[in-house]
Design an enzyme around this catalytic site. Sequence first.
Site, mmCIF file in Angstrom:
data_model
loop_
_atom_site.group_PDB
_atom_site.id
_atom_site.type_symbol
_atom_site.label_atom_id
_atom_site.label_comp_id
_atom_site.label_asym_id
_atom_site.label_seq_id
_atom_site.Cartn_x
_atom_site.Cartn_y
_atom_site.Cartn_z
ATOM 1 N N ILE A 11 -23.769 15.000 -43.520
ATOM 2 C CA ILE A 11 -24.275 15.880 -44.567
ATOM 3 C C ILE A 11 -23.792 17.284 -44.214
ATOM 4 C CG2 ILE A 11 -26.249 14.508 -45.335
ATOM 5 C CD1 ILE A 11 -28.048 16.024 -43.507
ATOM 6 N N ASP A 12 -23.630 18.122 -45.227
ATOM 7 C CA ASP A 12 -23.054 19.442 -45.014
ATOM 8 C C ASP A 12 -23.909 20.296 -44.082
ATOM 9 O OD1 ASP A 12 -21.019 18.756 -46.753
ATOM 10 O OD2 ASP A 12 -21.983 19.675 -48.492
ATOM 11 N N LYS A 13 -23.279 21.286 -43.488
ATOM 12 C CA LYS A 13 -23.947 22.193 -42.548
ATOM 13 C C LYS A 13 -25.265 22.742 -43.115
ATOM 14 C CE LYS A 13 -23.449 26.806 -40.557
ATOM 15 N NZ LYS A 13 -22.633 28.047 -40.538
ATOM 16 N N ARG B 47 -22.889 18.604 -54.928
ATOM 17 C CA ARG B 47 -22.580 20.001 -55.239
ATOM 18 C C ARG B 47 -21.521 20.105 -56.337
ATOM 19 N NH1 ARG B 47 -21.274 22.295 -49.397
ATOM 20 N NH2 ARG B 47 -21.105 24.268 -50.524
#
Length: 309
Positions: A143-145, A244
Site C-alpha cells: 500500500i502507498d506510503k 487514487r
Amino acid sequence: MDIHEMNEYVWIVDSENAKARIDKYIAEALGEEASRSQVQLWITEGHVKVNDSQVKSNYKLGAGDRISLMIPEPAAVEIVPENIPLDIAYEDSDVIVVNKPRGMVVHPAPGHPSGTLVNALMYHCKDLSGINGELRPGIVHRIDKDTSGLIMAAKNDKAHTSLAAQLKEHSVTRRYYALVHGNISHDQGTVDAPLGRDPHDRKLYIVTDRNSKHAITHFTVLERFGDYNLLELKLETGRTHQIRVHMKYIGHPLVGDPVYGKSKGLKMNGQALHAAVLGFVHPTTNEYMEFTAPMPDEIEELLAVLRSR
C-alpha cells in the site's frame, strides 16, 4: 504477447511497439516489478536476449522480435533490522498482518533505505519469505506510503506462494475507506477502467488502453458532506495507485492526494485513504480470516470537522 514462468519472461513484439527501446519496453511490461534502471542492469549483465542474442539498452525493437528475460536469483543484501514499533493485527508462524501507519514506506528503495515496514519486520520476525527478492522479503502486496491500514507479509515461501496466488485470483478481501472531493450522484458504482503508466511521467498512472492492466474498483457512499463524500471501496484488482487514479478518473479525487488530487479545499498531508479490511485464506489451515483496522486519527479529525458543519 507475453509468457511468464517463475523468473523467466518472454515477449513477442507487436507492430505497435516496433522501434521502441528495449529497456523502456521491458520496464513498462513489468510495471511495478522493476524500474528502468534495474532493467538496464539486467541487459548489461546479459540476462536479456532478443532472438537469442544479447543487445544493448538502446536497442530498437522490431515487430516479431522475441525478447527473453531471465531474472537472476537475488544477491544477498544487508537490510538493517530496525526496532520500529508495529501495530500487529495477527501473527503466527506463516503470516503476519500489520496495521501500517501513514507515512511509512513498505520496503527499502532509492531514497528510502531505512525506516520501512521491511526494516521493522526484519527486527520483529527474524524470518521472512525470500520469494520477492532481497529488498522485499515477505512482502506479498503493497500500500502507498501515505495510505494507512492493513498489509500482510509471509514468513516462509510456502505461505508467500499461497497468498500471492490468492491475490492473483482476486480472492483476497480488501476494503478501503476514502474521503473524496465532490458529491457522487449515486450511492453505489463500479469503475472498470484499465490502468497503465503515464507516458509523460513513468511514476504516475492513468486510465489507458495502451500497455495497461485490467482494473476494477467498487464503491459505496457511506456519508455525504455536501462537497465531500466518505466512501467504502472494494478492490477486485490491486493495481498500483488504483483507487487514487480511478477516483480522479470519475471526477472525485481523494482529499489530500498530492499527485492525483485537488489543491483547493480540505488539507491533509497525503491522501485520505485507509486499508480498513483484509481477508484471506490461511496458507496452512485453509481457514478464511478477516481483520479490521480502525480509521487513523488524521482522517477521523477531518470527518469530525465535516460532521460538525
